[in-house]
Design a protein around this motif. Structure first.
Motif, PDB file in Angstrom:
ATOM      1  N   VAL A  36     -11.657 -23.225 -92.801  1.00  0.00           N
ATOM      2  CA  VAL A  36     -12.618 -24.082 -93.508  1.00  0.00           C
ATOM      3  C   VAL A  36     -12.009 -24.661 -94.786  1.00  0.00           C
ATOM      4  CG1 VAL A  36     -13.749 -22.276 -94.881  1.00  0.00           C
ATOM      5  CG2 VAL A  36     -15.067 -24.226 -94.092  1.00  0.00           C
ATOM      6  N   GLU A  37     -10.997 -23.997 -95.346  1.00  0.00           N
ATOM      7  CA  GLU A  37     -10.362 -24.508 -96.567  1.00  0.00           C
ATOM      8  C   GLU A  37      -9.595 -25.797 -96.315  1.00  0.00           C
ATOM      9  OE1 GLU A  37      -9.722 -21.325 -95.451  1.00  0.00           O
ATOM     10  OE2 GLU A  37     -11.210 -20.343 -96.728  1.00  0.00           O
ATOM     11  N   MET A  38      -9.266 -26.088 -95.050  1.00  0.00           N
ATOM     12  CA  MET A  38      -8.477 -27.282 -94.724  1.00  0.00           C
ATOM     13  C   MET A  38      -9.342 -28.495 -94.386  1.00  0.00           C
ATOM     14  SD  MET A  38      -5.285 -25.716 -92.657  1.00  0.00           S
ATOM     15  CE  MET A  38      -4.472 -27.287 -92.624  1.00  0.00           C
ATOM     16  N   ILE A  39     -10.678 -28.345 -94.450  1.00  0.00           N
ATOM     17  CA  ILE A  39     -11.559 -29.486 -94.214  1.00  0.00           C
ATOM     18  C   ILE A  39     -11.498 -30.395 -95.429  1.00  0.00           C
ATOM     19  CG2 ILE A  39     -13.963 -30.182 -93.896  1.00  0.00           C
ATOM     20  CD1 ILE A  39     -14.361 -27.630 -92.302  1.00  0.00           C
ATOM     21  N   PRO A  40     -11.166 -31.688 -95.243  1.00  0.00           N
ATOM     22  CA  PRO A  40     -10.907 -32.555 -96.401  1.00  0.00           C
ATOM     23  C   PRO A  40     -12.134 -32.890 -97.247  1.00  0.00           C
ATOM     24  CG  PRO A  40     -10.677 -33.775 -94.349  1.00  0.00           C
ATOM     25  CD  PRO A  40     -10.888 -32.349 -93.976  1.00  0.00           C
ATOM     26  N   GLN A  41     -13.328 -33.059 -96.647  1.00  0.00           N
ATOM     27  CA  GLN A  41     -14.501 -33.453 -97.433  1.00  0.00           C
ATOM     28  C   GLN A  41     -15.080 -32.234 -98.151  1.00  0.00           C
ATOM     29  OE1 GLN A  41     -14.433 -34.055 -94.061  1.00  0.00           O
ATOM     30  NE2 GLN A  41     -14.418 -36.259 -93.827  1.00  0.00           N
ATOM     31  N   GLU A  42     -15.158 -32.314 -99.480  1.00  0.00           N
ATOM     32  CA  GLU A  42     -15.639 -31.189-100.276  1.00  0.00           C
ATOM     33  C   GLU A  42     -17.130 -30.925-100.049  1.00  0.00           C
ATOM     34  OE1 GLU A  42     -14.300 -31.308-104.290  1.00  0.00           O
ATOM     35  OE2 GLU A  42     -15.751 -29.812-104.925  1.00  0.00           O
ATOM     36  N   THR A  43     -17.930 -31.994 -99.887  1.00  0.00           N
ATOM     37  CA  THR A  43     -19.368 -31.809 -99.668  1.00  0.00           C
ATOM     38  C   THR A  43     -19.636 -31.094 -98.347  1.00  0.00           C
ATOM     39  OG1 THR A  43     -19.483 -34.027 -98.766  1.00  0.00           O
ATOM     40  CG2 THR A  43     -20.110 -33.768-101.053  1.00  0.00           C
ATOM     41  N   VAL A  44     -18.837 -31.407 -97.334  1.00  0.00           N
ATOM     42  CA  VAL A  44     -18.985 -30.748 -96.032  1.00  0.00           C
ATOM     43  C   VAL A  44     -18.679 -29.261 -96.167  1.00  0.00           C
ATOM     44  CG1 VAL A  44     -18.015 -30.620 -93.710  1.00  0.00           C
ATOM     45  CG2 VAL A  44     -18.527 -32.834 -94.716  1.00  0.00           C
TER      46      VAL A  44
END
Length: 149
Positions: A36-44
């Motif tokens: 989950v740390e590699m998901i680019p959108q911070e809000t997501v």
């Protein structure tokens, strides 16, 4: 090698659907086999990790794997958050007791109370959807303009 048996928890939001697997572990969270740390959108990321931040130290005792598909990225994030919440509290549609849940029942009930106080839609899900376009018209609510002169 045998894989440990886990229960599958399911949630939907708009057109997105999520399947969540929960096991004992070290606090790893993977979405479609990506940390989950590699998901680019911070809000997501914030939406997905919302229920885990309520749990506090319990987060480090479990591993969560989410398989999500369909819909847009925010619909997928909301479906994953609802699925993670249901997995944490052991929520099942048939209201049966989960067989091999990593958290004891008293902890899950306390957790359910804290999550419901924070946001009740994390447990029940949000049923709102886009209103579909109607036949013969330009949109969901809009109608063709009339002129009688």
């Amino acid at each position: 090698m045998t894989t440990p048996k886990t229960e599958i928890y399911f949630a939907t939001r708009k057109r997105a659907s999520a399947h969540v697997y929960i096991t004992k572990g070290q606090g790893k969270v993977r979405i479609n086999n990506v940390p989950v740390e590699m998901i680019p959108q911070e809000t997501v990321r914030e939406v997905i990790l919302g229920p885990l931040e309520i749990t506090g130290d319990l987060r480090d005792k479990i591993d969560i794997s989410v398989r999500v598909r369909g819909g847009g990225f925010m619909g997928q994030a909301s479906a994953a958050a609802t699925g993670i919440t249901r997995a944490l509290i052991g929520w099942t549609k048939s209201k049966k007791e989960p067989k091999e849940h990593p958290l004891p029942k008293s902890t899950r009930e306390d957790l359910r109370k804290r999550i419901t106080d924070f946001d009740k839609y994390l447990v029940s899900g949000d049923a709102r959807q886009k209103e579909p376009k109607k036949f013969g018209g330009p949109g969901a609510r809009r109608r063709k303009q009339k002129s009688y002169r």
